[in-house]
Design a protein around this motif. Sequence first.
Motif, PDB file in Angstrom:
ATOM      1  N   ASP A   3       0.848  -1.187   0.000  1.00 62.02           N
ATOM      2  CA  ASP A   3       0.000   0.000   0.000  1.00 62.02           C
ATOM      3  C   ASP A   3       0.886   1.239   0.000  1.00 62.02           C
ATOM      4  O   ASP A   3       1.353   1.691   1.046  1.00 62.02           O
ATOM      5  N   LYS A   5       1.880   5.114  -0.231  1.00 68.41           N
ATOM      6  CA  LYS A   5       1.305   6.412   0.103  1.00 68.41           C
ATOM      7  C   LYS A   5       1.935   7.529  -0.719  1.00 68.41           C
ATOM      8  O   LYS A   5       1.427   8.651  -0.720  1.00 68.41           O
ATOM      9  N   LEU A   6       3.020   7.227  -1.396  1.00 68.87           N
ATOM     10  CA  LEU A   6       3.725   8.286  -2.117  1.00 68.87           C
ATOM     11  C   LEU A   6       4.512   7.724  -3.288  1.00 68.87           C
ATOM     12  O   LEU A   6       4.902   6.561  -3.309  1.00 68.87           O
ATOM     13  N   LEU A  34      -2.980   8.333  -3.527  1.00 68.46           N
ATOM     14  CA  LEU A  34      -1.706   8.710  -2.921  1.00 68.46           C
ATOM     15  C   LEU A  34      -1.901   9.923  -2.009  1.00 68.46           C
ATOM     16  O   LEU A  34      -2.832  10.703  -2.175  1.00 68.46           O
ATOM     17  N   GLU A  35      -0.985  10.071  -1.078  1.00 67.13           N
ATOM     18  CA  GLU A  35      -1.004  11.224  -0.179  1.00 67.13           C
ATOM     19  C   GLU A  35       0.049  12.260  -0.565  1.00 67.13           C
ATOM     20  O   GLU A  35      -0.079  13.428  -0.211  1.00 67.13           O
ATOM     21  N   ASN A 225       7.943   4.107   1.113  1.00 67.60           N
ATOM     22  CA  ASN A 225       6.705   4.578   0.480  1.00 67.60           C
ATOM     23  C   ASN A 225       5.460   4.288   1.309  1.00 67.60           C
ATOM     24  O   ASN A 225       4.393   4.807   1.026  1.00 67.60           O
ATOM     25  N   ARG A 226       5.579   3.470   2.343  1.00 70.65           N
ATOM     26  CA  ARG A 226       4.395   3.088   3.118  1.00 70.65           C
ATOM     27  C   ARG A 226       3.942   4.197   4.052  1.00 70.65           C
ATOM     28  O   ARG A 226       2.846   4.123   4.615  1.00 70.65           O
ATOM     29  N   SER A 227       4.744   5.253   4.230  1.00 69.97           N
ATOM     30  CA  SER A 227       4.375   6.322   5.155  1.00 69.97           C
ATOM     31  C   SER A 227       5.017   7.635   4.729  1.00 69.97           C
ATOM     32  O   SER A 227       6.231   7.692   4.525  1.00 69.97           O
ATOM     33  N   VAL A 228       4.196   8.673   4.621  1.00 73.26           N
ATOM     34  CA  VAL A 228       4.735   9.993   4.283  1.00 73.26           C
ATOM     35  C   VAL A 228       5.684  10.480   5.371  1.00 73.26           C
ATOM     36  O   VAL A 228       6.751  11.034   5.086  1.00 73.26           O
TER      37      VAL A 228
END
Length: 241
Positions: A3, A5-6, A34-35, A225-228
């Motif tokens: 998953d 996020k970015l 995406l965030e 990539n899993r967390s901003v």
Amino acid sequence: MIDLKLDVHTHTVASGHAYSTIEEMARTAADKGLELLGITEHGPSIPGTCDPLYFMNMHVVPRRMYGIELMLGAEVDIIDYDGNIDLGMPHLDRLDLTIAGIHKQCYTPGTVDENTSAVIGAIRNPQVDIISHPADGAATVDFESIVRAAAENGTLLEINNHSLAPARNLTAARDNNIELLKLCRRYDLPVILGSDAHISFDIGRHDRLDELIELVGFPVELIVNRSVDIFKGTLKKRLIR
């Protein structure tokens, strides 16, 4: 499936050989959930890319569009065996993030030691956050030395989805990326997945990497990539400001 996020390695029409605008890229990134989207135009050594003045004027672009955060930067070129890059101050200081990589259009491959020295020189540059597609085979390098240098300097190494596209015919890319992932796992080194999208539809793509990640047994915890917040915590440019 991971998953994401970015996705921070993408290009717009400003790079000269890409096909979507900033707004089209941002809208697609938002549609894909995406965030954070990074747009990193090619450095001035790539034929047809934007003038360095482009990077001086990035302040006019909103850093939030269609509900997602934007980071604007550059994918600069490593141009010699010392790891010098083709964009200098004050341009680099205007960027939200800086990616550096070897491109065949503006780098003459040397020996393994020379190529490794070139990448390590960029890794050590305090303005460089990410090394793009180090395993695409554009230059033969010593991956273990690069992984050690990245760990010592807090520089992210990219695992690049676009390098594995069949149309690119980069025959060494698959095995090289497997080797790189194994070394990063051994050294507990975080990596970043990059789509290297040159059109909006490819934003966030990592389909060609899923097999390699599963094959290597690469820990999801080492994919930033899993967390901003985790990603932003790695950025040298933010740390030195």
